[in-house]
Design a protein around this motif. Structure first.
Motif, PDB file in Angstrom:
ATOM      1  N   ARG B 191       1.152  -1.169  -0.205  1.00  0.00           N
ATOM      2  CA  ARG B 191      -0.017  -0.214   0.197  1.00  0.00           C
ATOM      3  C   ARG B 191       0.955   1.422  -0.097  1.00  0.00           C
ATOM      4  O   ARG B 191       1.646   1.420   0.793  1.00  0.00           O
ATOM      5  N   CYS B 192       0.664   2.086  -0.735  1.00  0.00           N
ATOM      6  CA  CYS B 192       1.174   3.316  -0.686  1.00  0.00           C
ATOM      7  C   CYS B 192       0.763   4.366  -1.322  1.00  0.00           C
ATOM      8  O   CYS B 192      -0.358   4.178  -1.441  1.00  0.00           O
ATOM      9  N   HIS B 193       0.901   5.674  -1.395  1.00  0.00           N
ATOM     10  CA  HIS B 193       0.211   6.540  -1.182  1.00  0.00           C
ATOM     11  C   HIS B 193       1.238   7.356  -2.656  1.00  0.00           C
ATOM     12  O   HIS B 193       1.796   8.235  -2.340  1.00  0.00           O
ATOM     13  N   ALA B 680      10.830   5.410  -5.289  1.00  0.00           N
ATOM     14  CA  ALA B 680      10.158   5.660  -3.887  1.00  0.00           C
ATOM     15  C   ALA B 680       9.540   4.201  -3.553  1.00  0.00           C
ATOM     16  O   ALA B 680       9.458   3.879  -2.251  1.00  0.00           O
ATOM     17  N   ILE B 681       8.870   3.786  -4.943  1.00  0.00           N
ATOM     18  CA  ILE B 681       8.429   2.664  -4.009  1.00  0.00           C
ATOM     19  C   ILE B 681       9.002   1.211  -3.640  1.00  0.00           C
ATOM     20  O   ILE B 681       8.300   0.760  -2.975  1.00  0.00           O
ATOM     21  N   ALA B 682       9.475   0.666  -4.798  1.00  0.00           N
ATOM     22  CA  ALA B 682      11.042   0.397  -4.469  1.00  0.00           C
ATOM     23  C   ALA B 682      11.784  -0.072  -3.154  1.00  0.00           C
ATOM     24  O   ALA B 682      12.019  -1.062  -2.605  1.00  0.00           O
ATOM     25  N   PHE B 683      11.765   1.897  -2.448  1.00  0.00           N
ATOM     26  CA  PHE B 683      12.913   1.191  -1.727  1.00  0.00           C
ATOM     27  C   PHE B 683      12.175   1.844  -0.937  1.00  0.00           C
ATOM     28  O   PHE B 683      12.739   1.684   0.773  1.00  0.00           O
ATOM     29  N   MET B 684      11.378   2.247  -1.027  1.00  0.00           N
ATOM     30  CA  MET B 684      11.016   3.263   0.621  1.00  0.00           C
ATOM     31  C   MET B 684       9.173   3.754   0.474  1.00  0.00           C
ATOM     32  O   MET B 684       9.551   3.620   2.139  1.00  0.00           O
ATOM     33  N   GLN B 685       9.236   4.113  -0.474  1.00  0.00           N
ATOM     34  CA  GLN B 685       7.576   4.480   0.050  1.00  0.00           C
ATOM     35  C   GLN B 685       6.111   3.386   0.739  1.00  0.00           C
ATOM     36  O   GLN B 685       6.008   2.225   0.235  1.00  0.00           O
ATOM     37  N   GLU B 686       6.131   2.720   1.939  1.00  0.00           N
ATOM     38  CA  GLU B 686       4.672   1.640   2.204  1.00  0.00           C
ATOM     39  C   GLU B 686       3.908   3.296   3.427  1.00  0.00           C
ATOM     40  O   GLU B 686       4.305   3.572   3.967  1.00  0.00           O
TER      41      GLU B 686
END
Lengths: 157, 782
Positions: B191-193, B680-686
């Motif tokens: 889940r991300c935003h 960002a999605i691969a490494f940071m954003q959740e």
């Protein structure tokens, strides 16, 4: 309380609540809406302005009262008449912006970065901009823009 | 600026953006910049509980707060028939303010209207709500048990929202069973935003004619107007929606949110303008999340790596309301593109969606409705299969690509891919990155125990929704439109139903008109986002602007040209049939010296039109015959610190094929931005929730957005395979890098860790996850 702040060379004297943040003072009391607010935690840097020609500050993390008697430079004060500031020109030339929301903060942070380091390396620039988030550009063209401006004489606050 | 007619084309020109001068001077005009006399501020009371019964709401103390003018609750709205708002794809509805109970943490419970921003917040804090906590369902697997029913308001007493499937289930099962090689992996897209830097907000005002003037952060202003007419009962002609400059969107600004409805109700009830601007925390906790797909991916293959079958079974977490902004017939969006760039003989994909006590959404975050999830699943699974087969992932891909001569290619899951040349795009990538040298370096490093990885993603997107026979939102077909007026002096205006959020439409739309009409794009003004002036359109998301509105602009311009041809014939004193459009002007066939420019024709259209209808304008509503299928071949090279688990992206090359390029500067900028979001999605954003349903990533100190320091330097390249059905051959590009890149990053990390036996790590690939994987491998091997 009464607050007196000089913004872009114009004196603004306003009666505000003590808790009024500088960002909202600029936006709502001075009508200078180029200073943006993008977070609640001083993380994004959309609200960066220059204080006393020397410091880039996050105006969401400063009370208007703390700016009493000080000089503030906002994005609206960058261009000189019809002439864009070299950093503004560079952001345009290098496609250093997309939605434009982070741009004012990026410009003002960059001005102070170049003031203190007129010939920055790429990593100097990346480090200097680390307090400003951008969701659109991936920073690469912003870095190029700051490099272009650094190569332009007359970058002054 | 000159208004000289063009002697050369406008397409493919790296024109500097026309919109930039206002943004670099602080003159952008965003919703929060709007101020009106007597304007009130709205602040929302939000639930601290993920699931609780509301025993009572006491507003008396709030009403005593200086400056507070009114407080409304869900009961007030329900009494006015405004308790619920429909979600865009029509399978569910969403509470505006909580009625009876709250279903997710930070849900909207009451609306406080006050004279100032600060007074509204003070008032919201003074609203007393008595909650009785209920058992929390924090994941879709618990939801599946139906032990706690979250939505008793619905007819079916189950947390299961829908089952969707496409493809041949039985044949796929048989083919998998008969496959010499099979892999199966659960791949979670977290889940991300989208988190655009400008949060969502609006100003609502009823003018002296009783007309709603609604300024709002909307990627789809016309759809908002229609939705508001349906929700509020206000006749649609009495609603004027304006979407001013948007500080990013990325899908976050597609749905209609409760704050908007509350602002309108407040403006109506109190009789003064109302502004609502969400805080970052409100943005991250309550408006449009994305992804949250748990995908069980199974691939069958022959021993030498020929694909035999694909099965994907997805468990989707939709949160408290099914607010995914998908087209009506596609509850799981375009997930059927999960076969990707590969020629699968048979496949079956299914999605089961569940309610949980989390924020609603499931929006298309910089992608065309679940294409990112699909692309990630197949590209990740291809690498797992390559590992299983012990063959180079590049070879596995190459062996199974849909071949150039197969286009238009009917995929087994129902799409007709319009065009592509996957082999060529991959070849450009391999050449540019220097693949053979990298492989050699990797062998040497591995011998020294160093962790270096190379990861590929050769994805295909499906964008540009969409053909009216398949695509609608709230019943409205997903066409788009353009209206062009050419003024007497040869400048003009184009209006569209799209809405740029940074994509640069003011420049690229002008370039299309310039190309089609031989006029200077500097003097073609572009206007979007105003429902009073722009023709009806479905908006900007799902990479649909260039494929759909871009086509409408070209077609409207061609209508202008046809009208201009009549005037030109009169000017050239020949019959219309003897006039041809060549080298950006009208000339008498075979007599190039006898010609008139569009600028001259434009003047004549108002001054010397003879028997022709005066004026020079046209509009076009474009119903796309098919979707477009941008593709790309991406490669990431990473180095991992064995001691700390730190992943360093050494290089990243994106070679995109988005068909005809309108403006290479803008295209490259879009790719840089999309890659950064993919990174960002691969490494940071959740957006994480704990077991009690508490949101753990409620601001930018916990929800990590990459800064200039972490973001890698991007390398780009291109191949150009024009779309055969698009008037100028363009396919759209803004989302490709966000769709294609996550798998390349993850594949590179897993490739680096593969000597340790690591097969998969779910995103975001944080340092501690990598460190744990390395330590675990070391424990197992010692």
């Amino acid at each position: 309380m009464k607050v007196n702040v000089t913004v872009n060379g114009v004196a603004y004297e306003r009666e505000v609540e003590a808790r009024t943040l500088l960002a909202y003072f600029l936006r709502e009391e001075c009508g200078l809406t180029g200073t943006h607010v993008g977070c609640d935690t001083s993380s994004c840097g959309c609200c960066v302005v220059v204080l006393d020609s020397d410091k880039a500050v996050k105006s969401c993390s400063m009370f208007a009262a703390q700016a009493d008697g000080h000089q503030v430079l906002t994005v609206e004060g960058l261009a000189n008449g019809g002439t864009l500031h070299p950093l503004q020109q560079a952001f345009w030339d290098q496609h250093g912006l997309q939605c434009g929301y982070c741009t004012p903060g990026m410009l003002l942070t960059s001005i102070i970065l170049l003031k203190h380091n007129p010939n920055p390396s790429e990593s100097d620039i990346r480090e200097g901009l680390a307090g400003n988030l951008c969701r659109c550009t991936g920073y690469q063209n912003i870095v190029k823009a700051v490099q272009q401006a650094a190569g332009t004489l007359g970058v002054q606050v | 600026m000159s208004t000289e007619p063009k002697s050369a084309g406008c397409l493919g020109v790296a024109m500097k953006r026309k919109e930039d001068p206002r943004f670099i001077q602080g003159k952008g005009h965003y919703v929060d910049d709007i101020s009106m006399p007597g304007m009130l501020f709205l602040s929302l009371v939000r639930s601290p509980y993920p699931h609780a019964e509301i025993k009572s709401i006491d507003i008396s103390e709030a009403m005593q707060v200086p400056g507070v003018k009114a407080v409304i609750t869900g009961k007030d709205l329900e009494a006015a028939g405004l308790g619920w708002l429909p979600t865009f794809h029509g399978l569910d509805k969403q509470m505006v303010l909580a009625i009876g109970k709250v279903l997710f943490q930070y849900q909207e419970v009451a609306a406080v209207f006050a004279e100032t921003r600060a007074a509204a917040v003070d008032g919201a804090e003074a609203v007393q709500v008595d909650y009785a906590p209920l058992p929390v369902v924090a994941d879709p697997f618990t939801a599946k048990t139906d032990e706690v029913i979250l939505r008793p308001d619905r007819e079916n007493k189950t947390n299961h929202i829908y089952h969707w499937e496409v493809g041949d289930k039985d044949k796929t099962a048989t083919a998998l069973a008969n496959s010499p090689k099979r892999i199966k992996e659960r791949i979670w897209f977290q889940r991300c935003h989208p988190a655009p830097l400008e949060p969502c907000g609006c100003v609502a005002h009823f003018d002296s004619m009783g007309r709603l003037q609604f300024y709002v952060t909307s990627q789809a202003p016309h759809v908002y107007r229609t939705a508001l007419a349906i929700v509020t009962g206000i006749p649609e002609d009495k609603i004027h929606v304006v979407s001013p400059d948007l500080g990013g969107g990325f899908g976050n600004k597609v749905p209609v949110y409760p704050g908007y409805v509350c602002a309108i109700v407040g403006a109506l009830k109190i009789g003064r303008p109302v502004k609502w601007i969400e805080t970052r925390t409100e943005n991250l906790t309550s408006t449009g999340f994305a992804r949250d797909y748990h995908m069980d991916v199974e691939i069958g293959a022959t021993a030498d790596g020929r694909l035999t079958a694909l099965h994907v079974a997805t468990t989707a977490d939709h949160g408290a309301f099914d607010a995914a902004a998908d087209p009506t017939k596609y509850p799981a969006g375009m997930f059927g593109v999960v076969t990707g760039s590969y020629d699968f003989p048979v496949a079956h994909a299914e999605v089961d969606a569940y309610f949980t006590n989390k924020a609603p959404g499931g929006i298309a975050y910089r992608c065309s409705f679940r294409v990112t999830e699909a692309s990630y699943a197949i590209e990740r699974a291809m690498d797992i299969l390559a590992d299983e087969l012990a063959i180079d992932p590049v070879e596995l891909r190459r062996k199974n690509f849909v071949r150039k001569e197969q286009f238009p290619y009917p995929s087994v899951l129902g799409f007709t891919y319009d065009s592509g040349d996957y082999q060529k795009t991959l070849d450009v990538t391999l050449e540019k990155i220097g693949y053979q040298a990298l492989l050699k370096e990797q062998v040497e490093k591995r011998a020294r125990g160093e962790l270096m990885g190379i990861g590929f993603s050769t994805f295909t997107e499906v964008v540009g929704a969409g053909p009216s026979k398949h695509f609608d939102i709230l019943g409205i077909k997903m066409f788009d439109s353009a209206e062009i007026r050419i003024h007497p002096t040869g400048s003009g205006i184009v209006r569209t139903g799209t809405k740029s959020q940074g994509q640069g439409h003011e420049t690229t739309w002008a370039q299309i008109v310039g190309e089609e009409l031989g006029l200077d794009p500097q003097n073609i003004m572009v206007e979007e986002g105003d429902t009073d002036t722009a023709p009806y359109g479905l908006g900007t998301y799902a990479s649909r602007s260039t494929p759909v509105a871009g086509a409408a602009i070209a077609m409207a311009a061609r209508r202008v040209r046809e009208k201009a041809r009549k005037v030109a014939a009169h000017m050239l004193e020949v019959g219309e049939a003897d006039v041809e459009w060549k080298d950006y002007k009208f000339q008498v066939k075979g007599v190039p010296a006898k010609s008139v420019t569009m600028k001259e024709v434009a003047f004549a259209a108002y001054t010397n039109m003879a028997q022709n209808e005066p004026g020079l304008e046209a509009s076009y509503y474009y119903d796309p015959p098919n979707m477009t299928f941008p593709s790309g071949a991406y490669v990431a090279v990473v180095d991992i610190d064995r001691e700390t688990g730190e992943v360093k992206v050494r290089r990243f090359l994106a070679v995109d094929d988005c068909g005809t390029i309108i403006n290479p500067l803008v295209v490259e900028g879009q790719i840089h931005g999309g890659l950064t979001e993919g990174f960002a999605i691969a490494f940071m954003q959740e957006i994480q929730y704990d077991k009690e349903g508490n949101n753990l990533n409620t601001n930018f100190t916990d929800y990590l957005i990459p800064t200039s320091l972490e973001t890698p330097a991007w390398e780009t390249g291109k191949t150009v395979t024009p779309s055969p059905h698009h008037p100028i051959g363009a396919k759209g590009v803004g989302e490709s890098p966000n769709v294609g890149s996550p798998a390349a990053f993850v594949n590179a990390v897993i490739d680096a860790l593969s000597p340790l036996g690591v097969r998969h790590i779910d995103m975001p690939i944080t340092r501690d996850k990598v460190w744990r994987a390395i330590r675990q491998a070391e424990v197992l091997t010692t």
